[in-house]
Design a protein around this motif. Structure first.
Motif, PDB file in Angstrom:
ATOM      1  N   PHE A  22      34.099  37.447  43.683  1.00 43.52           N
ATOM      2  CA  PHE A  22      33.396  37.572  42.384  1.00 43.52           C
ATOM      3  C   PHE A  22      34.317  36.676  41.391  1.00 43.52           C
ATOM      4  N   SER A  23      35.336  35.934  41.626  1.00 46.27           N
ATOM      5  CA  SER A  23      35.910  35.130  40.996  1.00 46.27           C
ATOM      6  C   SER A  23      35.145  33.877  40.488  1.00 46.27           C
ATOM      7  N   ALA A  24      35.494  33.522  39.152  1.00 44.99           N
ATOM      8  CA  ALA A  24      34.783  32.137  38.932  1.00 44.99           C
ATOM      9  C   ALA A  24      35.199  31.111  39.731  1.00 44.99           C
ATOM     10  N   SER A  56      46.355  26.540  38.875  1.00 52.25           N
ATOM     11  CA  SER A  56      44.809  26.727  38.625  1.00 52.25           C
ATOM     12  C   SER A  56      44.321  27.299  40.103  1.00 52.25           C
ATOM     13  N   THR A  57      42.968  27.801  39.840  1.00 50.64           N
ATOM     14  CA  THR A  57      42.427  28.461  41.130  1.00 50.64           C
ATOM     15  C   THR A  57      41.028  27.800  41.390  1.00 50.64           C
ATOM     16  N   ASN A  58      40.743  28.081  42.739  1.00 47.18           N
ATOM     17  CA  ASN A  58      39.057  28.018  42.946  1.00 47.18           C
ATOM     18  C   ASN A  58      38.652  29.143  43.531  1.00 47.18           C
ATOM     19  N   ASN A  59      37.910  30.005  43.032  1.00 44.45           N
ATOM     20  CA  ASN A  59      37.367  31.188  43.412  1.00 44.45           C
ATOM     21  C   ASN A  59      38.540  32.430  43.618  1.00 44.45           C
ATOM     22  N   GLY A  60      39.347  32.254  42.683  1.00 40.81           N
ATOM     23  CA  GLY A  60      40.692  33.114  42.578  1.00 40.81           C
ATOM     24  C   GLY A  60      41.540  32.707  43.684  1.00 40.81           C
ATOM     25  N   VAL A  61      41.519  31.666  44.448  1.00 38.64           N
ATOM     26  CA  VAL A  61      42.578  31.226  45.470  1.00 38.64           C
ATOM     27  C   VAL A  61      43.314  30.210  44.694  1.00 38.64           C
ATOM     28  N   SER A  62      44.722  30.432  44.627  1.00 39.74           N
ATOM     29  CA  SER A  62      45.737  29.350  44.352  1.00 39.74           C
ATOM     30  C   SER A  62      46.435  28.487  45.456  1.00 39.74           C
TER      31      SER A  62
END
Length: 281
Positions: A22-24, A56-62
């Motif tokens: 559910f992360s951006a 920074s993250t993609n879909n909550g993954v750093s």
């Protein structure tokens, strides 16, 4: 009990890590994420020197989550030196928890799922060193007792995955062997349910309480019996686990063992007091 465990697993792998879904999308540097997952330190250094946002993250993954999840110890150290955050975020998940799974996570935290969300290719586990990655994180201030939103700690993740060496490293660095999650589950219970005998033995040597109970009154031995883990039941008996304890549902380990056909493993005392008597003691 079995249904309760299945529900526990669903919570373990979905609710604990479901935030990824559910992360951006985010705008993390793709090359940075790729380098972290692959352990490509040359590319990682290049991106850091170019000023890539290490958090920074993609879909909550750093990048640090990927490096930890893939056991890239050197990349983990580089990212931390570059300012990557190692403490838990709003979801409670830490890189230490991901490293403690040693690539054995499922559902939302599988290596495949993490890389899909991050938008990078899935890399082979070759070259992974999860114990060393755990050491790097701990040496740089990762909190071994931190739990996620559901109280599940890195040691519980290691116990669930049967990562005996990692469990030992965590306990040597302050992890609490009898810490429990929001439902009263301890590392010993997680290891017992999965049948990880060596991990169970290690936890017991470090003072794991064989008679600790969940919020529903289940002990590690009841959980092991219900999961049909006779070797673990035997180990817990040898460690002094009390087979006469009743759960909140009036169940004993002998009842659970009988349902699984392993009742001979459970050595009962000469007499087991009825529920009313044991509750009064």
């Amino acid at each position: 009990m079995n249904a309760e465990w299945k529900q526990k697993i669903a919570v373990f792998f979905f609710l604990c890590f479901g935030f990824f879904a559910f992360s951006a999308p985010g705008t993390a540097d793709h090359d940075l994420l790729h380098a972290a997952a692959a352990g490509d330190t040359a590319l990682l250094q290049k991106r850091l020197q170019a000023g890539a946002d290490v958090n920074s993250t993609n879909n909550g993954v750093s990048a640090l989550m990927l490096a930890a999840a893939f056991g890239r110890a050197e990349a983990t150290e580089m990212l931390i030196a570059g300012g990557a955050r190692i403490h838990r975020g709003e979801n409670g998940v830490t890189p230490l928890m991901l490293a403690s799974l040693a690539g054995n996570g499922g559902g939302k935290v599988s290596l495949t799922s993490l890389t899909v969300r991050a938008g990078v290719a899935l890399h082979k586990k070759g070259g992974a060193d999860w114990p060393e990655t755990v050491r790097v994180l701990l040496q740089n201030g990762a909190e071994p007792k931190a739990g996620n939103l559901f109280g599940i700690s890195a040691l519980m993740f290691a116990a669930h995955s049967g990562q005996t060496e990692i469990a030992g490293i965590l306990m040597d660095n302050g992890a609490d062997v009898n810490q429990h999650d929001n439902e009263g589950w301890t590392p010993l219970m997680f290891a017992a349910e999965r049948g990880h005998l060596e991990t169970v033995q290690l936890l017991l040597r470090h003072g794991g309480d064989p008679d600790g109970q969940t919020t529903n009154g289940y002990t590690a031995m009841m959980i092991a019996a219900e999961a049909n883990r006779p070797d673990v039941v035997r180990e817990l008996m040898d460690a002094g686990a009390d087979p006469s304890i009743y759960s909140a549902h009036d169940q004993t380990v002998q009842m659970a063992a009988a349902r699984r056909g392993v009742q001979k493993v459970v050595r009962m005392p000469d007499s087991t007091p009825p529920r009313s008597e044991s509750a009064a003691q």
